[in-house]
Design an enzyme around this catalytic site. Structure first.
Site, PDB file in Angstrom:
ATOM      1  CG  ASP A   1      -2.064   0.995   1.074  1.00 20.51           C
ATOM      2  OD1 ASP A   1      -3.222   0.554   0.927  1.00 20.51           O
ATOM      3  OD2 ASP A   1      -1.793   2.220   1.111  1.00 20.51           O
ATOM      4  CB  ILE A   2       0.822   4.235  -2.188  1.00 21.12           C
ATOM      5  CG1 ILE A   2       1.911   5.115  -2.747  1.00 21.12           C
ATOM      6  CG2 ILE A   2      -0.439   5.016  -1.873  1.00 21.12           C
ATOM      7  CD1 ILE A   2       1.604   5.655  -4.134  1.00 21.12           C
TER       8      ILE A   2
ATOM      9  CG  ASN B   1     -12.287  -0.656   3.497  1.00 19.42           C
ATOM     10  OD1 ASN B   1     -12.759  -1.007   4.571  1.00 19.42           O
ATOM     11  ND2 ASN B   1     -11.070  -0.133   3.383  1.00 19.42           N
TER      12      ASN B   1
ATOM     13  CD  GLU C   1      -9.872   6.130   0.498  1.00 17.81           C
ATOM     14  OE1 GLU C   1      -9.922   7.278   0.952  1.00 17.81           O
ATOM     15  OE2 GLU C   1      -8.919   5.366   0.674  1.00 17.81           O
ATOM     16  CB  VAL C   2      -9.132   1.754  -5.215  1.00 14.62           C
ATOM     17  CG1 VAL C   2      -8.751   1.267  -6.607  1.00 14.62           C
ATOM     18  CG2 VAL C   2      -8.171   2.838  -4.744  1.00 14.62           C
TER      19      VAL C   2
ATOM     20  CG  HIS D   1      -8.513  -2.980  -2.591  1.00 14.07           C
ATOM     21  ND1 HIS D   1      -9.464  -2.322  -3.352  1.00 14.07           N
ATOM     22  CD2 HIS D   1      -8.391  -2.248  -1.452  1.00 14.07           C
ATOM     23  CE1 HIS D   1      -9.884  -1.257  -2.709  1.00 14.07           C
ATOM     24  NE2 HIS D   1      -9.263  -1.189  -1.540  1.00 14.07           N
TER      25      HIS D   1
ATOM     26  CG  HIS E   1      -6.698  -2.899   2.931  1.00 11.26           C
ATOM     27  ND1 HIS E   1      -5.982  -1.726   2.751  1.00 11.26           N
ATOM     28  CD2 HIS E   1      -7.913  -2.681   2.366  1.00 11.26           C
ATOM     29  CE1 HIS E   1      -6.741  -0.847   2.114  1.00 11.26           C
ATOM     30  NE2 HIS E   1      -7.926  -1.397   1.870  1.00 11.26           N
TER      31      HIS E   1
HETATM   32  P1  AMP Z   1      -9.825   1.387   0.131  1.00  8.11           P
HETATM   33  O1  AMP Z   1     -10.264   2.524   0.981  1.00  8.11           O
HETATM   34  O2  AMP Z   1     -10.038   0.054   0.784  1.00  8.11           O
HETATM   35  O3  AMP Z   1     -10.407   1.456  -1.273  1.00  8.11           O
HETATM   36  O4  AMP Z   1      -8.256   1.497   0.031  1.00  8.11           O
HETATM   37  C1  AMP Z   1      -7.537   1.911  -1.082  1.00  8.11           C
HETATM   38  C2  AMP Z   1      -6.078   1.793  -0.722  1.00  8.11           C
HETATM   39  O5  AMP Z   1      -5.320   1.910  -1.895  1.00  8.11           O
HETATM   40  C3  AMP Z   1      -5.584   2.854   0.251  1.00  8.11           C
HETATM   41  O6  AMP Z   1      -5.058   2.218   1.422  1.00  8.11           O
HETATM   42  C4  AMP Z   1      -4.507   3.603  -0.552  1.00  8.11           C
HETATM   43  O7  AMP Z   1      -3.414   3.999   0.248  1.00  8.11           O
HETATM   44  C5  AMP Z   1      -4.118   2.557  -1.577  1.00  8.11           C
HETATM   45  N1  AMP Z   1      -3.547   3.071  -2.814  1.00  8.11           N
HETATM   46  C6  AMP Z   1      -4.053   4.055  -3.584  1.00  8.11           C
HETATM   47  N2  AMP Z   1      -3.277   4.233  -4.668  1.00  8.11           N
HETATM   48  C7  AMP Z   1      -2.274   3.325  -4.582  1.00  8.11           C
HETATM   49  C8  AMP Z   1      -1.140   3.015  -5.384  1.00  8.11           C
HETATM   50  N3  AMP Z   1      -0.880   3.676  -6.519  1.00  8.11           N
HETATM   51  N4  AMP Z   1      -0.305   2.038  -4.973  1.00  8.11           N
HETATM   52  C9  AMP Z   1      -0.554   1.373  -3.821  1.00  8.11           C
HETATM   53  N5  AMP Z   1      -1.596   1.608  -3.015  1.00  8.11           N
HETATM   54  C10 AMP Z   1      -2.447   2.583  -3.383  1.00  8.11           C
END
Ligand code: AMP
Length: 123
Positions: free
Chosen positions: A33-34, A91, A99-100, A104, A106
């Protein structure tokens, strides 16, 4: 929710933006995770275009589901968190604060993680 092929993880899968890859299998990819929230914070994604866990469980092939579940375990073991314990979290959607919009999981570990979520207001 329809899959948005412009999401950031789709771009990682297409090689358009880099990631800190820790493991790759036929159907899954794991990377750091970034913005880590724990000493170990790795994301595991299926390579297929699935928004959420329910989308994935409904539409993915048996091979993809098997690969994804096995990959999550492999990544936890290789990260060295299996013995002391860790947390996996997905999530999903608006209430899940996703968010994405590409499925995924975690994997958090490397320290005591506290309670799962804050107690909710029952009043
Ligand atoms: P979520 O809220 O579960 O959708 O989490 C999205 C996660 O993606 C967050 O923890 C971000 O820090 C992570 N994230 C977003 N962009 C990147 C990226 N380019 N590389 C790695 N992790 C990312």
């Amino acid at each position: 929710m329809a899959y948005d092929s412009n999401n950031i993880f789709a771009k990682i899968l297409r090689g358009e933006i880099p990631c800190d890859k820790v493991y790759e299998s036929d159907h899954s990819l794991a990377f750091k995770d970034i913005n880590p929230q724990a000493p170990v914070h790795t994301l595991v994604i299926p390579k297929g275009a699935y928004v959420s866990f329910d989308d994935f469980s409904e539409k993915a092939s048996d091979a993809e589901v098997l690969d994804y579940i096995r990959t999550i375990g492999v990544v936890a073991r290789e990260a060295g968190v299996a013995e002391d314990g860790y947390r996996i979290l997905a999530n999903i959607g608006q209430n899940g604060f996703q968010e994405v919009p590409h499925l995924h999981v975690h994997i958090f570990g490397g320290q005591h993680l506290g309670r799962m979520i804050k107690p909710f207001d029952k009043s």
